[in-house]
Scaffold this active site. Structure first.
Site, PDB file in Angstrom:
ATOM      1  N   ASP A 102       0.824  -1.207   0.000  1.00 54.24           N
ATOM      2  CA  ASP A 102       0.000   0.000   0.000  1.00 54.24           C
ATOM      3  C   ASP A 102       0.861   1.261   0.000  1.00 54.24           C
ATOM      4  OD1 ASP A 102      -2.323  -1.514   0.076  1.00 54.24           O
ATOM      5  OD2 ASP A 102      -2.521  -1.414   2.244  1.00 54.24           O
ATOM      6  N   SER A 160     -10.948  -2.749  -0.490  1.00 50.95           N
ATOM      7  CA  SER A 160      -9.717  -2.083  -0.095  1.00 50.95           C
ATOM      8  C   SER A 160      -8.622  -2.330  -1.136  1.00 50.95           C
ATOM      9  CB  SER A 160      -9.321  -2.559   1.309  1.00 50.95           C
ATOM     10  OG  SER A 160      -8.334  -1.738   1.886  1.00 50.95           O
ATOM     11  N   ASP A 217     -15.567   6.487   5.086  1.00 53.80           N
ATOM     12  CA  ASP A 217     -14.421   5.609   4.880  1.00 53.80           C
ATOM     13  C   ASP A 217     -13.271   6.448   4.325  1.00 53.80           C
ATOM     14  OD1 ASP A 217     -12.555   3.709   4.140  1.00 53.80           O
ATOM     15  OD2 ASP A 217     -13.971   2.454   3.037  1.00 53.80           O
ATOM     16  N   HIS A 273     -14.750   1.704   7.059  1.00 55.47           N
ATOM     17  CA  HIS A 273     -14.002   0.869   6.118  1.00 55.47           C
ATOM     18  C   HIS A 273     -14.196  -0.618   6.404  1.00 55.47           C
ATOM     19  CE1 HIS A 273     -10.940   0.007   3.142  1.00 55.47           C
ATOM     20  NE2 HIS A 273     -10.249  -0.710   4.011  1.00 55.47           N
TER      21      HIS A 273
END
Length: 287
Positions: A102, A160, A217, A273
């Protein structure tokens, strides 16, 4: 025995409802009930990826699982004979390795199997590395399914990090199967590439690229547009609870509709989220 106080503490659902009581500006249409049910349906596949083995995804046939130990990416390919679909579902972040992926936010050229990207399209380096680590496995499985079921469409889905990988997977699959309908669904996914990439996605899929955001989120805006990133459209925003078609709107196809979720300050990984449509992420739908 608890003493009676005349009041009770708010439940989790009540606290979430208060936190997500976001007023949506006029002019943003609610989604149709049928579209809402479609969004919920494919989220169930994305949620089911978080368990190690899902023997019957959403009650359908598990074709194969796929994974890569180096990138810690995992997911499955399923077949729905009733809807005539091959579904590719990808798990979101679940480990330190995923967090490291990420964080690799450098924009790099979009070079991946099956994709002939437009000039200037750039994507998140970590997300591209994650997809490329399983691309051969996924494409081989779908190729076999398409030989057996040539009239089936293809769907990719993920939550995600998994949503961004599912988007890249959809582009690879669309390039590999140009005569097949391909749709993609992401839930709580971060920005994946730059403006040119967003245009490439929108031109390739149009309304078949679905990007869902729940309330405040913060993950979808965690990678800021100031770094050159831009969301693709169409965004579907469940702005408040309880989850229903009347609390979910369809934003404009630009990907960065100022009336929708980007109007809410980013809070990073938060309660919003961890659940979509009232379903806790990682809930398995495997029977």
């Amino acid at each position: 025995m608890e003493a009676e106080t005349g009041t009770s503490s708010p439940t989790f659902a009540e606290r979430e409802h208060a936190a997500l009581a976001i007023k949506v500006p006029d002019g943003v249409p609610e989604v149709a009930p049928e579209k809402y049910e479609e969004l919920v349906h494919y989220f169930k596949y994305a949620s089911s990826c978080y368990i190690l083995l899902c023997p019957r995804p959403c009650g359908n046939t598990l074709v194969t699982t796929f994974s890569n130990a180096m990138t810690d990416i995992q997911g499955f390919v399923a077949r729905d004979k009733h809807r005539k679909e091959v579904i590719v579902a990808v798990r979101g972040s679940a480990s330190l390795v995923d967090v490291i992926l990420d964080a690799q936010a450098l924009l790099v050229p979009l070079v991946s199997p099956g994709i002939k990207a437009t000039s200037g399209a750039r994507v998140h380096a970590g997300f591209l590395a994650a997809w490329d680590s399983v691309a051969v496995q996924v494409l081989a499985a779908v190729h076999l399914e398409k030989k057996l079921h040539p009239d089936f469409s293809i769907v990719t889905t993920g939550h995600s990090l998994g949503g961004s990988i599912a988007l890249l997977a959809a582009l690879s699959l669309k390039g590999s199967f140009p005569l097949t309908e391909v749709r993609t669904y992401s839930y709580g996914s971060p920005r994946t590439g730059n403006r040119e990439f967003s245009k490439f996605v929108n031109d390739s899929f149009g309304p078949s690229a679905h990007r869902v955001v729940h309330g405040n989120d913060g993950v979808p805006t965690m990678i800021p547009s100031a770094l050159g990133y831009h969301h693709h459209g169409v965004e579907y925003w469940q702005h408040s609870t309880p989850a229903s078609h009347s609390t979910t709107v369809q934003c404009d196809p630009s990907g960065e509709d100022p009336k929708c979720s980007i109007s809410v300050p980013s809070r990073g990984v938060n309660v919003a989220h961890t659940n979509y449509f009232g379903i806790l992420v990682s809930t398995p739908f495997c029977l």
